[in-house]
Scaffold this motif. Structure first.
Motif, PDB file in Angstrom:
ATOM      1  N   ASP A 339      28.827  11.867 -60.082  1.00  0.00           N
ATOM      2  CA  ASP A 339      30.064  11.992 -59.507  1.00  0.00           C
ATOM      3  C   ASP A 339      30.315  13.550 -59.047  1.00  0.00           C
ATOM      4  OD1 ASP A 339      31.245   9.121 -59.227  1.00  0.00           O
ATOM      5  OD2 ASP A 339      30.802   9.483 -61.384  1.00  0.00           O
ATOM      6  N   MET A 340      30.702  13.539 -57.652  1.00  0.00           N
ATOM      7  CA  MET A 340      31.145  14.953 -57.514  1.00  0.00           C
ATOM      8  C   MET A 340      32.569  15.010 -57.071  1.00  0.00           C
ATOM      9  SD  MET A 340      27.888  15.581 -54.783  1.00  0.00           S
ATOM     10  CE  MET A 340      28.181  17.560 -54.514  1.00  0.00           C
ATOM     11  N   VAL A 341      33.387  15.866 -58.004  1.00  0.00           N
ATOM     12  CA  VAL A 341      34.842  15.791 -58.247  1.00  0.00           C
ATOM     13  C   VAL A 341      35.327  17.357 -57.685  1.00  0.00           C
ATOM     14  CG1 VAL A 341      36.711  15.755 -59.435  1.00  0.00           C
ATOM     15  CG2 VAL A 341      34.838  14.358 -59.909  1.00  0.00           C
ATOM     16  N   MET A 342      36.055  17.386 -56.754  1.00  0.00           N
ATOM     17  CA  MET A 342      36.544  18.799 -56.100  1.00  0.00           C
ATOM     18  C   MET A 342      37.553  19.163 -57.134  1.00  0.00           C
ATOM     19  SD  MET A 342      35.121  19.764 -53.236  1.00  0.00           S
ATOM     20  CE  MET A 342      36.026  20.889 -53.237  1.00  0.00           C
ATOM     21  N   LEU A 343      37.436  20.367 -57.531  1.00  0.00           N
ATOM     22  CA  LEU A 343      38.483  20.964 -58.489  1.00  0.00           C
ATOM     23  C   LEU A 343      39.444  21.889 -57.596  1.00  0.00           C
ATOM     24  CD1 LEU A 343      35.978  22.185 -61.257  1.00  0.00           C
ATOM     25  CD2 LEU A 343      37.381  20.175 -61.148  1.00  0.00           C
ATOM     26  N   PRO A 344      40.609  22.040 -58.136  1.00  0.00           N
ATOM     27  CA  PRO A 344      41.679  22.778 -57.352  1.00  0.00           C
ATOM     28  C   PRO A 344      41.483  24.216 -56.970  1.00  0.00           C
ATOM     29  CG  PRO A 344      42.808  21.820 -59.347  1.00  0.00           C
ATOM     30  CD  PRO A 344      41.059  21.667 -59.532  1.00  0.00           C
ATOM     31  N   ASN A 345      40.279  24.821 -57.368  1.00  0.00           N
ATOM     32  CA  ASN A 345      39.971  26.190 -56.986  1.00  0.00           C
ATOM     33  C   ASN A 345      39.086  26.128 -55.952  1.00  0.00           C
ATOM     34  OD1 ASN A 345      37.692  25.644 -58.710  1.00  0.00           O
ATOM     35  ND2 ASN A 345      38.076  26.970 -60.062  1.00  0.00           N
ATOM     36  N   GLY A 346      38.481  24.692 -55.553  1.00  0.00           N
ATOM     37  CA  GLY A 346      37.208  24.746 -54.571  1.00  0.00           C
ATOM     38  C   GLY A 346      36.065  24.515 -55.028  1.00  0.00           C
ATOM     39  N   ASP A 347      35.909  24.641 -56.320  1.00  0.00           N
ATOM     40  CA  ASP A 347      34.593  24.246 -56.908  1.00  0.00           C
ATOM     41  C   ASP A 347      34.109  22.867 -56.976  1.00  0.00           C
ATOM     42  OD1 ASP A 347      33.882  26.956 -56.992  1.00  0.00           O
ATOM     43  OD2 ASP A 347      34.454  27.258 -58.961  1.00  0.00           O
ATOM     44  N   VAL A 348      33.129  22.397 -57.245  1.00  0.00           N
ATOM     45  CA  VAL A 348      32.757  21.074 -57.387  1.00  0.00           C
ATOM     46  C   VAL A 348      32.152  20.866 -58.776  1.00  0.00           C
ATOM     47  CG1 VAL A 348      31.198  19.298 -56.559  1.00  0.00           C
ATOM     48  CG2 VAL A 348      32.093  21.023 -54.946  1.00  0.00           C
ATOM     49  N   LEU A 349      32.631  19.817 -59.468  1.00  0.00           N
ATOM     50  CA  LEU A 349      32.186  19.371 -60.608  1.00  0.00           C
ATOM     51  C   LEU A 349      31.362  18.132 -60.389  1.00  0.00           C
ATOM     52  CD1 LEU A 349      32.479  19.437 -63.704  1.00  0.00           C
ATOM     53  CD2 LEU A 349      34.226  17.649 -63.516  1.00  0.00           C
ATOM     54  N   ILE A 350      29.825  18.305 -61.135  1.00  0.00           N
ATOM     55  CA  ILE A 350      29.064  17.197 -60.920  1.00  0.00           C
ATOM     56  C   ILE A 350      28.892  16.610 -62.315  1.00  0.00           C
ATOM     57  CG2 ILE A 350      26.723  16.701 -60.307  1.00  0.00           C
ATOM     58  CD1 ILE A 350      26.702  19.273 -58.650  1.00  0.00           C
ATOM     59  N   ILE A 351      29.421  15.416 -62.431  1.00  0.00           N
ATOM     60  CA  ILE A 351      29.549  14.894 -63.740  1.00  0.00           C
ATOM     61  C   ILE A 351      29.071  13.456 -63.616  1.00  0.00           C
ATOM     62  CG2 ILE A 351      31.867  13.918 -63.289  1.00  0.00           C
ATOM     63  CD1 ILE A 351      32.669  14.968 -66.036  1.00  0.00           C
ATOM     64  N   ASN A 352      28.627  12.805 -64.919  1.00  0.00           N
ATOM     65  CA  ASN A 352      28.333  11.408 -65.176  1.00  0.00           C
ATOM     66  C   ASN A 352      26.709  11.244 -64.642  1.00  0.00           C
ATOM     67  OD1 ASN A 352      30.684  10.762 -65.983  1.00  0.00           O
ATOM     68  ND2 ASN A 352      31.542   9.876 -64.252  1.00  0.00           N
ATOM     69  N   GLY A 353      26.370  10.040 -64.929  1.00  0.00           N
ATOM     70  CA  GLY A 353      24.959   9.675 -64.385  1.00  0.00           C
ATOM     71  C   GLY A 353      23.780  10.015 -65.532  1.00  0.00           C
ATOM     72  N   PRO A 489      40.992  11.028 -54.068  1.00  0.00           N
ATOM     73  CA  PRO A 489      40.054  10.017 -53.599  1.00  0.00           C
ATOM     74  C   PRO A 489      40.050   8.540 -54.164  1.00  0.00           C
ATOM     75  CG  PRO A 489      38.721  11.383 -54.931  1.00  0.00           C
ATOM     76  CD  PRO A 489      40.300  11.722 -55.022  1.00  0.00           C
ATOM     77  N   PHE A 490      39.402   7.503 -53.882  1.00  0.00           N
ATOM     78  CA  PHE A 490      39.032   6.408 -54.056  1.00  0.00           C
ATOM     79  C   PHE A 490      37.371   6.765 -54.988  1.00  0.00           C
ATOM     80  CE2 PHE A 490      37.018   2.063 -54.392  1.00  0.00           C
ATOM     81  CZ  PHE A 490      38.061   1.396 -55.046  1.00  0.00           C
ATOM     82  N   ASN A 491      37.508   6.374 -56.017  1.00  0.00           N
ATOM     83  CA  ASN A 491      36.153   6.933 -56.616  1.00  0.00           C
ATOM     84  C   ASN A 491      35.479   5.754 -57.259  1.00  0.00           C
ATOM     85  OD1 ASN A 491      34.591   7.780 -59.707  1.00  0.00           O
ATOM     86  ND2 ASN A 491      33.917   8.779 -57.973  1.00  0.00           N
ATOM     87  N   THR A 492      34.184   5.319 -56.713  1.00  0.00           N
ATOM     88  CA  THR A 492      33.246   4.115 -57.307  1.00  0.00           C
ATOM     89  C   THR A 492      31.981   4.438 -56.984  1.00  0.00           C
ATOM     90  OG1 THR A 492      33.061   1.823 -57.677  1.00  0.00           O
ATOM     91  CG2 THR A 492      33.447   2.664 -55.252  1.00  0.00           C
ATOM     92  N   HIS A 493      30.824   4.009 -57.792  1.00  0.00           N
ATOM     93  CA  HIS A 493      29.587   4.454 -57.497  1.00  0.00           C
ATOM     94  C   HIS A 493      29.128   5.493 -57.053  1.00  0.00           C
ATOM     95  CE1 HIS A 493      30.059  -0.047 -57.898  1.00  0.00           C
ATOM     96  NE2 HIS A 493      28.788  -0.242 -57.928  1.00  0.00           N
ATOM     97  N   SER A 494      29.552   6.654 -57.664  1.00  0.00           N
ATOM     98  CA  SER A 494      29.174   7.943 -57.669  1.00  0.00           C
ATOM     99  C   SER A 494      29.592   8.537 -56.173  1.00  0.00           C
ATOM    100  CB  SER A 494      27.814   8.029 -57.530  1.00  0.00           C
ATOM    101  OG  SER A 494      27.222   7.796 -58.774  1.00  0.00           O
ATOM    102  N   PHE A 495      30.667   7.977 -55.464  1.00  0.00           N
ATOM    103  CA  PHE A 495      31.393   8.495 -54.115  1.00  0.00           C
ATOM    104  C   PHE A 495      32.625   8.452 -54.123  1.00  0.00           C
ATOM    105  CE2 PHE A 495      32.180   8.473 -49.548  1.00  0.00           C
ATOM    106  CZ  PHE A 495      31.871   9.810 -49.298  1.00  0.00           C
ATOM    107  N   SER A 496      33.439   9.557 -53.794  1.00  0.00           N
ATOM    108  CA  SER A 496      34.694   9.724 -53.843  1.00  0.00           C
ATOM    109  C   SER A 496      35.175   9.623 -52.379  1.00  0.00           C
ATOM    110  CB  SER A 496      35.271  11.022 -54.500  1.00  0.00           C
ATOM    111  OG  SER A 496      35.137  10.843 -55.754  1.00  0.00           O
ATOM    112  N   MET A 497      35.705   8.539 -51.956  1.00  0.00           N
ATOM    113  CA  MET A 497      35.982   8.262 -50.658  1.00  0.00           C
ATOM    114  C   MET A 497      37.284   8.945 -50.213  1.00  0.00           C
ATOM    115  SD  MET A 497      35.216   4.270 -50.812  1.00  0.00           S
ATOM    116  CE  MET A 497      33.820   3.681 -51.374  1.00  0.00           C
ATOM    117  N   SER A 498      37.184   9.547 -48.899  1.00  0.00           N
ATOM    118  CA  SER A 498      38.437  10.279 -48.569  1.00  0.00           C
ATOM    119  C   SER A 498      38.820  11.509 -49.295  1.00  0.00           C
ATOM    120  CB  SER A 498      39.486   9.475 -48.178  1.00  0.00           C
ATOM    121  OG  SER A 498      39.336   8.081 -47.501  1.00  0.00           O
ATOM    122  N   GLN A 499      38.009  12.023 -50.167  1.00  0.00           N
ATOM    123  CA  GLN A 499      38.180  13.171 -51.131  1.00  0.00           C
ATOM    124  C   GLN A 499      38.220  14.308 -49.939  1.00  0.00           C
ATOM    125  OE1 GLN A 499      36.952  14.880 -55.016  1.00  0.00           O
ATOM    126  NE2 GLN A 499      35.155  14.430 -53.797  1.00  0.00           N
TER     127      GLN A 499
END
Length: 554
Positions: A339-353, A489-499
């Protein structure tokens, strides 16, 4: 040297030191992150997650695999003769999790939401679409309610034109959602529908048929992003287009991603729109990052007992560039179902899997226990920072969402057709845990910004000025301040929709002493930049974000 210049040297030195420490990679980013178990069991698998603007997360899994480990209250039961496993089910398959109190309550979802899609709309309501079996044409809604009230799911029969299973939703500037694709659905539709769409027929999208790998598909849950020109960037399999959904026309075709391997389900990489900046410029640039996935043929090899190594590449493309090309970087490890999660500082967290295999029941091995932070603004070759590992594998059907205090809530993992807790390599996982990025460590307490004004939820018109007051417990460096707003966003199956994360334009910073200041920020100028809904607003001091506050764009 003049005396006043000598006097300024300590201040200049401090500013340079703080600028260096806050804006460049340093060891704390790898060592100061923490994991915490929030709930040993929430009773269900966290297959889908959506944070609402009342700081509660709606979580749900599926109804067609038998009973969960959470009983519905008040003697409620679901009666469904179309179910094969349990026709009368008195257990919950959805919960509402309260972030602040770390508590949850069972919700009654009436139809099967397996591998469905959704997103929050203008008033904060979660609109949730499709699923499997009796749920494949349903539209469900869940509206945030005040403290102490017991909200429940509302469901509408035959609201979708066709079956939607493994489709992707995106929230649009006009307040509607577009629902794209799904298994054997090479088309799209809208919710709510306009009067001209009352015949309830979908629009054909040939691109989805062109990207369909027979037998493996690899174009399910396509990656969809709203571009700054109002068109949609749609990535499926290994290709991408810019699509004018208002005129049902492909505006442009992007180059194939380097290597040509698929990135969408079941090869399941992930993607994110990188932060939007310079919002008042004549032309706003937009970039998309696609990371991980399984190589072509990996899905077929799994069924022969061969678990191929997941891809370790990330590809970045400036989708607003007329001559857009992909730039490829290498992650510290391969990852599928990340999963790719936007952090408040603009970095991206890549997690799970996992580090080998594909998505699906038992189709992956070698869990990717260590998250990675992708530093968006660093130069190529120095963007990836490994994070401390969790003890819990998060394989197929795991999820992750950012919450207002800056933590990332992580749950799920169910690589089986039913709940299986023993005699398997990766048991069904019902726990919920929090990943606290390095910026939450006490080391940064002195420079962590606190939003004093506005002190609570505000409504903003497009282009409106918002007065803000910020303080820190130590010394404030105005040059390091920024303000971001993020759509949950709505998160499922490794994609965060409308993030979607935007960096707001700031006016002159007026400093009060050494530790506080005030200034104005300008809200995005249009619904194309920021569709009308709730966002979390953060002040960021270097790389260290404040706790967020809720704002509503309208």
């Amino acid at each position: 040297m003049a005396t006043h210049h000598l006097f300024l040297l300590p201040t200049i030195f401090f500013h340079l030191l703080l600028l260096f420490s806050l804006t460049l990679p340093f060891p704390s980013q790898a060592s100061n992150a923490k994991w915490q178990i929030l709930q040993k069991s929430i009773g269900i698998v966290a297959m889908h997650m959506q944070l609402l603007n009342n700081d509660r997360i709606i979580i749900f899994d599926r109804t067609d695999f038998g009973s969960s480990n959470l009983t519905l209250p008040n003697g409620n039961c679901r009666h469904d003769n179309s179910e094969i496993v349990v026709k009368t089910d008195c257990t919950a398959h959805s919960i509402e999790y309260d972030v602040a109190s770390n508590t949850f309550r069972a919700l009654f979802v009436q139809t099967d939401v397996w591998c469905s899609s959704g997103g929050a709309v203008a008033d904060g309501t979660l609109i949730q679409t499709g699923g499997y079996n009796d749920g494949d044409r349903k539209i469900r809604s869940f509206a945030p309610c005040e403290t102490g009230q017991d909200c429940e799911w509302q469901e509408t029969d035959h609201a979708l034109a066709v079956r939607r299973w493994y489709s992707t939703n995106h929230y649009l500037p006009d307040g509607r959602q577009i629902i794209i694709g799904g298994r054997r659905q090479f088309n799209y539709e809208f919710h709510p529908k306009r009067k001209t769409e009352e015949n309830n027929k979908p629009y054909v999208l040939p691109f989805l048929l062109q990207t369909d790998d027979k037998g493996a598909e690899n174009n399910l849950y396509p990656f969809v992003v709203l571009n700054v020109d109002g068109n949609l960037f749609i990535f499926a399999n290994n290709r991408a287009i810019l699509f004018d959904y208002q005129n049902d026309a492909v505006v442009r075709t992007y180059p194939e991603i380097p290597g040509g391997d698929p990135r969408c389900y079941p090869s399941t990489g992930s993607a994110v729109l990188l932060p939007l900046k310079n919002l008042e410029a004549a032309t706003v640039e937009a970039e998309v990052l696609v990371c991980g996935g399984a190589r072509r043929g990996a899905f077929q090899l799994v069924h022969k007992g061969v678990f191929s190594k997941a891809m370790d590449s990330c590809a970045r493309i400036k989708i607003t560039d007329p001559n857009a090309t992909w730039v490829v970087e290498t992650m510290p490890m391969g990852r599928v179902m990340g999963d790719m999660v936007m952090l408040p500082n603009g970095d991206v967290l890549i997690i799970n899997g996992a580090q080998s295999g594909t998505a699906g029941w038992g189709n992956a091995e070698n869990p990717a226990l260590q998250p990675i932070i992708y530093r968006t603004n660093s130069s190529g070759g120095s963007r990836f920072v490994l994070q401390p590992a969790s003890d819990i594998p998060r394989m197929y059907h795991s999820t992750a969402v950012l919450v207002r205090d800056g933590r990332v809530i992580v749950g799920g993992s169910n690589p089986h057709e039913k709940y299986v807790f023993s005699n398997v390599s990766y048991p069904t996982e019902l726990s919920l845990e929090a990943f606290s990025p390095y910026y939450l460590d006490s080391e940064f307490e002195a420079v962590r910004p606190i939003i004093e004004e506005p002190c609570s939820y505000v409504k903003l018109m497009y282009g409106e000025k918002l007065k803000m007051s910020i303080k820190v417990n130590g010394r404030l460096v105005p040059e390091l301040l920024s303000v971001t707003m993020l759509a949950p966003p709505f998160n499922t199956h490794s994609f965060s929709m409308s993030q979607r994360l935007l960096v707001l334009s700031m006016g002159e910073v007026k400093v009060r002493g050494n530790s506080s200041c005030e200034f104005e920020v300008t809200a995005p100028g249009s619904a194309v930049l920021a569709p009308p809904t709730f966002y979390m607003l953060f002040a960021v001091h270097g790389d260290i974000p404040s706790e967020g506050i809720w704002i509503k764009m309208q």
